[in-house]
Design a protein around this motif. Structure first.
Motif, mmCIF file in Angstrom:
data_model
loop_
_atom_site.group_PDB
_atom_site.id
_atom_site.type_symbol
_atom_site.label_atom_id
_atom_site.label_comp_id
_atom_site.label_asym_id
_atom_site.label_seq_id
_atom_site.Cartn_x
_atom_site.Cartn_y
_atom_site.Cartn_z
ATOM 1 N N LYS A 152 -5.825 -41.354 13.009
ATOM 2 C CA LYS A 152 -5.405 -40.431 11.951
ATOM 3 C C LYS A 152 -6.389 -40.403 10.781
ATOM 4 N N ARG A 153 -7.212 -41.447 10.646
ATOM 5 C CA ARG A 153 -8.053 -41.550 9.447
ATOM 6 C C ARG A 153 -9.511 -41.817 9.767
ATOM 7 N N GLU A 154 -9.780 -42.842 10.607
ATOM 8 C CA GLU A 154 -11.170 -43.205 10.860
ATOM 9 C C GLU A 154 -11.332 -43.876 12.215
ATOM 10 N N ASP B 296 -8.407 -46.918 12.281
ATOM 11 C CA ASP B 296 -7.438 -46.918 11.174
ATOM 12 C C ASP B 296 -7.035 -48.319 10.708
#
Length: 274
Positions: A128-130, A195
């Motif tokens: 979702k982020r990295e 994440d």
């Protein structure tokens, strides 16, 4: 009626309670004797059940003799149990994660190329982020489309790439000595941290059919994921420093960091880690 009994049991009624409530909906007010006949259950169990339902505010009793009983309306019952259920779910949602504080996520070994590929694709899909990743170019091709999908949903992609690596997206740090490292390790490392929640580290053997040396570990243990990400990040630091200070690094450490490797690994080291 059998279906209604089963559904009432799902919200906490027992079989007798469900049958008594349904019987009262058919005819009320009704005496215990009448309820027993309508519900087709023993009279002794009927009175016990009516008492329990009265305590639960599902039925109301009169002060007359004989005593007769009236059920609450279905809408009242459903509303009351919805509130109770929602309250219970909200409580569990809030407090169940707290139990995990002292729980260590397992570290699971996954063997075989296809199983490894499937798990890594699943991990990338969850991002979702990295995504931080170390991968050889030939393995990267298998994950490229899923990584692009992640990039398109605004997941930051940072990759340490081995062996003439190229990517159309994300930030890539190209690692030197890929062939030497693969030969030294007998395979190609795959390392991922997503994440700060999920991690993969392992190796795909360079030898065809060598299943025993083709495996990864997968975990959601955040302490292990932290170590995996730190490994990748420090590789990125070193690669960037080397690219910008080529001559200085060669002067201080020798070609291929030989003096540094001798210092850290010793002269008798049989493998390379960078």
């Amino acid at each position: 009626m059998a279906d209604l009994v089963e559904k009432l049991k799902e919200i906490g009624f027992n079989t007798y309670e469900a049958k008594v409530y349904i019987a009262l909906l058919k005819k009320y007010p009704a005496t215990g004797y009448e309820v027993s006949k309508l519900a087709n259950i023993p009279q002794s169990r009927t009175y016990d059940t009516l008492k329990v339902l009265e305590e639960k505010n599902v039925v109301a009793a009169t002060n007359t003799k004989p005593i007769s009983y009236t059920p609450i309306k279905p809408k009242q019952l459903i509303s009351a149990y919805q509130k109770k259920m929602n309250s219970t779910i909200n409580y569990l949602e809030k407090h169940l994660p707290e139990v995990k504080d002292n729980y260590n996520e397992p570290i699971i070994t996954i063997n075989g190329k296809q199983n490894i590929h499937n798990k890594i694709l699943e991990v990338i899909q969850s991002a979702k982020r990295e995504i931080y990743m170390e991968v050889w170019s030939q393995d990267y091709k298998i994950f490229e489309q899923e990584l692009l999908n992640a990039y398109n949903r605004n997941v930051e992609i940072r990759i340490v790439g081995y062996d003439n690596f190229s990517s159309r997206f994300g930030m890539v740090f190209e690692h030197a000595f890929a062939r030497d490292i693969e030969m030294s390790l007998g395979g190609r490392m795959i390392i991922i941290a997503v994440d700060d929640q999920e991690g993969v580290v392992g190796k795909i053997s360079s030898l065809k059919g060598n299943i025993s040396d083709t495996n990864i570990i997968w975990t959601q243990n955040q302490s292990i994921v932290f170590i995996i990400k730190e490994f990748i990040v420090h590789d990125m630091y070193l690669i960037d420093v080397e690219e910008n200070l080529v001559e200085q690094m060669k002067y201080i450490y020798g070609k291929g960091f030989k003096r540094l490797k001798d210092k850290v690994l010793g002269h008798n080291a049989t493998y390379m880690i960078h």
